[in-house]
Every structure is written in structure tokens, then in C-alpha cells.
Design an enzyme around this catalytic site. Structure first.
Site, short mmCIF file in Angstrom:
data_model
loop_
_atom_site.label_atom_id
_atom_site.label_comp_id
_atom_site.label_asym_id
_atom_site.label_seq_id
_atom_site.Cartn_x
_atom_site.Cartn_y
_atom_site.Cartn_z
N SER A 17 -6.05 -12.81 -14.17
CA SER A 17 -7.18 -13.32 -13.01
C SER A 17 -7.88 -14.47 -13.54
CB SER A 17 -7.89 -12.05 -13.19
OG SER A 17 -8.90 -11.91 -12.17
N ASP A 57 -10.61 -16.79 -7.13
CA ASP A 57 -10.44 -16.59 -8.32
C ASP A 57 -8.93 -17.14 -8.88
OD1 ASP A 57 -9.20 -14.26 -7.80
OD2 ASP A 57 -10.10 -12.95 -9.24
#
Length: 460
Positions: free
Chosen positions: A103, A252
Site C-alpha cells: 500500500s 496511494d
């Protein structure tokens, strides 16, 4: 390497490579994942595997695939993908899957987000602890999966299918022309945005995309792919103003979260986006349930009720949100961290779909985004503030005792609510010696006063 408690978190696997885990660990996790699927009678003969742009992704994904194949299931490799693209594939093909990503974490990290068929989540209480224990047993015995691999992995490219599905859920073809700056942060948004919002594979939309950092680079040479940290929004904010854009979007690293900046370069809170999308979904599905976590603004449940919906609060974290959405058949769910969940997307989270809703809302009327979003921004929030604390439980108890007049909620950490509408939540990190503080007040002065008072107690 067998101390998997260091890398198996509440919702996923995550750690540094190669010192905390490596391809041998990934192979054991692949075998364990398949064993857990088989033990639960999970249908489907194949497992979907995808990875983001990190350099260690292909090797870890291949090792995981070897573990899966040795346990008797076929593998379908999706290659480069965003996390929500993996969820799309899991839902559309009704197959379990594994996404290799860390992530927003720095370059030396990698991880795995796993799901059952239909994009159903796997967390500590829904199979992840069992996967950890089975993989640890394999590693402790020094064994490799013993089975004969089944057929070679199949490779499939589902990017265009994923984009077409999202466009069916939100029609952007008739909105007014918009100039949109997108900061992909050298993450997977640079892979998905040209197809979903551009004309790489589908008809062009009335959007002029101004790209920032679309080159896939897991070393993140420009800034961390973590838009939750304000310093990582600075380039987007400047570009929106410089280009005279209508809106800015920041994704992200694995592009499952999306943050929004208005035409002035000012961030729009995820709570406002949650309320905006909830209003749009409730217009299509009156009376539906909408999930929000307890750290979103109190404006969120107010606006849900005003639009005829039923707000339900849930704990922070995607496995809790998804489980509550499935239980209540909720139409939509939103978190303060910019994770957005949709019933039409198998209850899974997709920042791209939330971005498309925001673009649609903006493009269907003539007001600037600052005015549109202002309708949903009723209170003043601090954002999340982290403090390093040795004894988290003792500190939380100390803070609670300091406010005997407050209403107490312990659904997720400690939430204290005050008669004037101010509130704060203080909760421990699952993985670090941190306390996370979120404060909201009816005015900026009240929020700042309460924030500073609580922080002084936490850091004393």
C-alpha cells in the site's frame, strides 16, 4: 523467518523484504492460503494473483503461486494491478485472490491482501490467523509443499474489463468538461487511471487529465505514495492551482484509496466525500443502510439521515467494514482514511469509484468543488495525530479519567463525546507503540483547544 507474528497483521501480511519475509515465506503462505480455502470448502479451482509496482512483487507473487499450485489449485496471474482491480477480478470471476502490495509503506516493504471468492475479506478472525499458523508449521519443519503442481499459471489482462465495469456504475460521459490533476505517486494509479478515466482502451470522457508521477516506480522517487500525510499532497495542491484545474485526485501506492483536492488546492476531507457519495447512492436506493467508522465526522450520520438513509457505525478497518456491510446489505461505506466501499463492487473498497462519484457530482452542476464540498463540511477536524507511548492501555485509562463528564464509547479504542458536540477518539495502533488521536469540534477554536489538551496528557 518463521516468526510470522511480525508480518501477519490484523487485515493483511506486511513487512520488510528480505529481512522480515522472503520468497520462501511467500511460498509457505501460498500453500497455507490454499489449505484454508480447501478446509472451508471454498469453491473455485483457481486463485487470482496480482502485484503492484514494487521490485519484489513479481518474485514474491511467483513463489506464492508455487505454493498454491502445489496444493492443487490453478493460478490465474493478473500481473500489474491495483488492489481494487484484484477485488474486481475476485468478484467478477467468483474466485479467491491475493494482491501483493504494501500500500502506502516505503519501498523496502511488501505484503499480501487476501480475499475469498466474491472479494470477501480475510482478516485475523476470518482465516488469516489460520493461514499464519499453517505457514509457520511448514517453515518450522523446513518443508516445501509436497504436492505435484497442477497446470501452468494462466495469464489474464482484466484492466479494460475493470474500467468498463466502473464506467457502468458511474456514467461520466455527459458531465461538463473538467480539468483533473491526478497524482499517482509513482503507484498503480499510473496504470489504471489512463484506462478508467482516459482513452487508453475505452471511449474518451469529457476529462482533461493532467498526470503527476504516473511512471510506475516502487522506490517512490518523488514522494511517498501516502496521501494521508499532508506533505505528500503539496505537489498536487500546487499543480491544481497552477493548471487552473477543477479538481485534484491523489491515489496511494496500490490505488485503493483516493484523496481529493478542490480548485483552490485545499484538501476535501474523506468525511465530506463519504457524505457526498452516500447522498448520491441514497438517491438511487432510498432507505438503504450506509456504514461509516467512528472516526468520520458526526456530519456523516447527520447527512445520511437527512437523505433518508440509515447510518450504522463500525470499527476502523476494512475487514470490519466489509463484514458489517454484508450483514446489513449496506449500499455504501466510508472511512476517515479514504477507503470507500460499495455494494455494487462486492462490498469491497475502491478509491477509483469514489473518485468517479465525486467527478460526476462536480460535473453535473456548475458550482466549483469548494462550494459543493462545503455543503458536507460542517465541523472542524484535527486529522489523525500519532504519539509514541510505551504503555498504551495505561495512558488511555489516564485520559479517560480526566473527563468524567464525557459520554464514553469503547467500540474501537476510547471515544469521548461532549455536550457541545466536540469529541475525540484515542486508539492504539495494532502494529506499533502508538496512540492515534482524532478530534472534532463545532469550531476551530474548540477543536484546537481539545486537541492540545488531550495531546498534552498523552505525551506527558
Amino acid at each position: 523467518m518463521s516468526d510470522l507474528s511480525q508480518i501477519v497483521k490484523a487485515y493483511d501480511v506486511r513487512g520488510t523484504v528480505p529481512d522480515q519475509w522472503d520468497e520462501r515465506t511467500a511460498e509457505a503462505l501460498g500453500a497455507a492460503f490454499t489449505q484454508v480455502l480447501d478446509a472451508a470448502g471454498e469453491p473455485g479451482e483457481a486463485v487470482l494473483i496480482a502485484h503492484d509496482m514494487r521490485a519484489t512483487g513479481p518474485g514474491l507473487a511467483a513463489a506464492f503461486a508455487a505454493g498454491v499450485r502445489a496444493e492443487g489449485r490453478r493460478v490465474i496471474e493478473l500481473g500489474l494491478a491495483s488492489t481494487d482491480m484484484l477485488y474486481y477480478a475476485s468478484g467478477a470471476l467468483d474466485l479467491p485472490g491475493a494482491m501483493f502490495t504494501a500500500s502506502h509503506n516505503p519501498a523496502q516493504y511488501n505484503g499480501i491482501k487476501m480475499c475469498r471468492s466474491g472479494a470477501r475479506p480475510i482478516g485475523q478472525d476470518s482465516g488469516l490467523a489460520d493461514i499464519r499458523d499453517r505457514a509457520r508449521a511448514l517453515l518450522d519443519r523446513g518443508e516445501r509443499p509436497a504436492g505435484e503442481p497442477v497446470a501452468p499459471a494462466e495469464r489474464r489482462d482484466l484492466l479494460a474489463d475493470y474500467a468498463a465495469h466502473l464506467r457502468k456504475l458511474v456514467d461520466l460521459s455527459t458531465i461538463r468538461p473538467l480539468k483533473v490533476v491526478v497524482d499517482a505517486g509513482n503507484g498503480m494509479g499510473g496504470h489504471t487511471v489512463p484506462t478508467v478515466l482516459g482513452d487508453a482502451a475505452l471511449p474518451a470522457l469529457p476529462l482533461e487529465i493532467v498526470p503527476l508521477y504516473f511512471e510506475l516506480d516502487g522506490t517512490f522517487p518523488n514522494h511517498e505514495a501516502n496521501p494521508l500525510d499532508p506533505k505528500n499532497l503539496v505537489d498536487l495542491q500546487r499543480a491544481v492551482v497552477a493548471h487552473g484545474a477543477d479538481i485534484g485526485l491523489a491515489f496511494d501506492g496500490d490505488a485503493d484509496r483516493c484523496f481529493v483536492v478542490d480548485e483552490r488546492g485545499e484538501p476535501v476531507s474523506p468525511s465530506a466525500i463519504t457524505a457526498l457519495v452516500a447522498a448520491r447512492e441514497l438517491a438511487k436506493h432510498p432507505g438503504s443502510t450506509v456504514i461509516h467508522n467512528l472516526i468520520t465526522s458526526r456530519a456523516v450520520p447527520e447527512i445520511i439521515r437527512e437523505h433518508g438513509g440509515e447510518p450504522v457505525v463500525a470499527r476502523v478497518g476494512h475487514s470490519f467494514i466489509k463484514a458489517e456491510m454484508a450483514r446489513t446489505n449496506a449500499i455504501f461505506g466510508g472511512e476517515h482514511s479514504a477507503h470507500y466501499y460499495f455494494r455494487d463492487f462486492w462490498f469491497a473498497d475502491t478509491g477509483m469509484l469514489a473518485a468517479m462519484h465525486t467527478l460526476a457530482a462536480l460535473g453535473e452542476q456548475s458550482q466549483p468543488l469548494s462550494v459543493l464540498a462545503g455543503v458536507f463540511e460542517r465541523y472542524v477536524a484535527s486529522g489523525e495525530i500519532n504519539s509514541t507511548v510505551a504503555d498504551q492501555a495505561a495512558k488511555v485509562a489516564e485520559v479517560r479519567a480526566a473527563y468524567p463528564e464525557a459520554e464514553v464509547d469503547e467500540l474501537d479504542g476510547l471515544t469521548l463525546r461532549f455536550p457541545d458536540g466536540a469529541w475525540f477518539n484515542l486508539r492504539a495502533s495494532n502494529t506499533e507503540p502508538l496512540l492515534r488521536l482524532n478530534v472534532e469540534g463545532p469550531t476551530e477554536e474548540r477543536m484546537i483547544s481539545l486537541r492540545d489538551e488531550v495531546l498534552e496528557r498523552v505525551r506527558r
